[in-house]
Design an enzyme around this catalytic site. Structure first.
Site: not given
Length: 290
Positions: A178, A237
């Site tokens: 990611r 995040c």
């Protein structure tokens, strides 16, 4: 006072109500799953806190997927759980502590240091054959008065100003695929904030979800920081959840002072004017509009 993690053995010795226990099990793809699991079986005396309902405010499409609630709402939630200034809070989730660490950070943000995450979570508790209970539980409500620590978080405008500043280290807690932009199952744009480095939060735990020894964590983070002081670090995040696990791990390693960017990638990537990088070394994908 327990301030980072707590063992299953220690918690098992405090099931008399002297410690306030909170179950934070959650599934990002199924919001009802955690509470269903809690009602089927939980650690005796535990209350349930939902990430989306109790530990986040409503998303608007531009403020991230799990915005931090305002102080008044957090005080009301913690008061409903019965948390007072003298409460030792123990928080757990299904295994690694990713969701539990979000509540841990929120309590610290409001000045409550007596909060610890159960090492190994529910999975370890069950493997050891410890006591469980079904149904809903409650505790008498209390008045929770928070003392907000603004220095524990960095708002979006300050994160934007920090891009390119060598005195600030942005650390992304998402999985490498990611971070690099190879896969993005949750947010509209793949990639990461320019200049950020990657420390996947699962590097903090063993294969069974228990926190690594403090000295091991310290070595990992000192290598990552590459000379930066902990208070120069900003964790983010996808939506301000797993970044809290990195903050917990740093605190446990004796490296306090790092801050959280709560909006994280889901907020950053919502505005096409903000620059994005992909790849492990930061290959520019989209330049900021002037």
């Amino acid at each position: 006072m327990l301030k980072t993690i707590v063992s299953t053995e220690a918690l098992a010795a405090h099931l008399d109500g002297s410690w306030l226990i909170v179950d934070c099990r959650y599934d990002l793809r199924d919001e009802a799953w955690g509470q269903e699991q809690y009602r089927a079986a939980h650690i005796p005396g535990a209350l349930y806190a939902s990430l989306s309902r109790d530990l986040a405010s409503a998303p608007t499409g531009s403020n991230g997927r799990h915005p931090i609630p305002c102080v008044e709402d957090l005080e009301a939630t913690f008061g409903r759980f019965g948390i007072t200034s003298g409460s030792q809070v123990v928080i757990y989730d299904q295994d690694t502590g990713m969701f539990a660490s979000r509540m841990w950070w929120m309590l610290r943000y409001l000045g409550h240091d007596a909060a610890a995450v159960l090492d190994g979570g529910w999975a370890k508790w069950i493997r050891e054959g410890r006591a469980v209970r079904a149904g809903d539980e409650s505790r008498p409500a209390a008045v929770f008065q928070g003392h907000r620590r603004k220095d524990l978080r960095l708002p979006i405008q300050d994160v934007q100003a920090a891009v390119g500043d060598p005195s600030v280290l942005l650390v992304d807690a998402r999985a490498p695929e990611r971070f690099e932009g190879k896969d993005e199952p949750l947010d509209r744009v793949p990639g990461h904030i320019p200049g950020a480095v990657n420390h996947f939060y699962k590097r903090n735990v063993t294969d069974e979800g228990a926190m690594l020894p403090a000295d091991t964590l310290r070595r990992q983070f000192e290598e990552l920081l590459a000379g930066h002081a902990p208070d120069q670090v900003v964790m983010y995040c996808g939506s301000g959840v797993s970044a809290c696990h990195n903050l917990l791990a740093m605190e446990h390693a004796g490296l306090p002072g790092a801050r959280l960017y709560p909006g994280s990638w889901s907020e950053w990537s919502s505005d096409p004017a903000r620059p994005v990088e992909t790849g492990p070394g930061g290959n520019v994908k989209r330049e900021s509009k002037k």
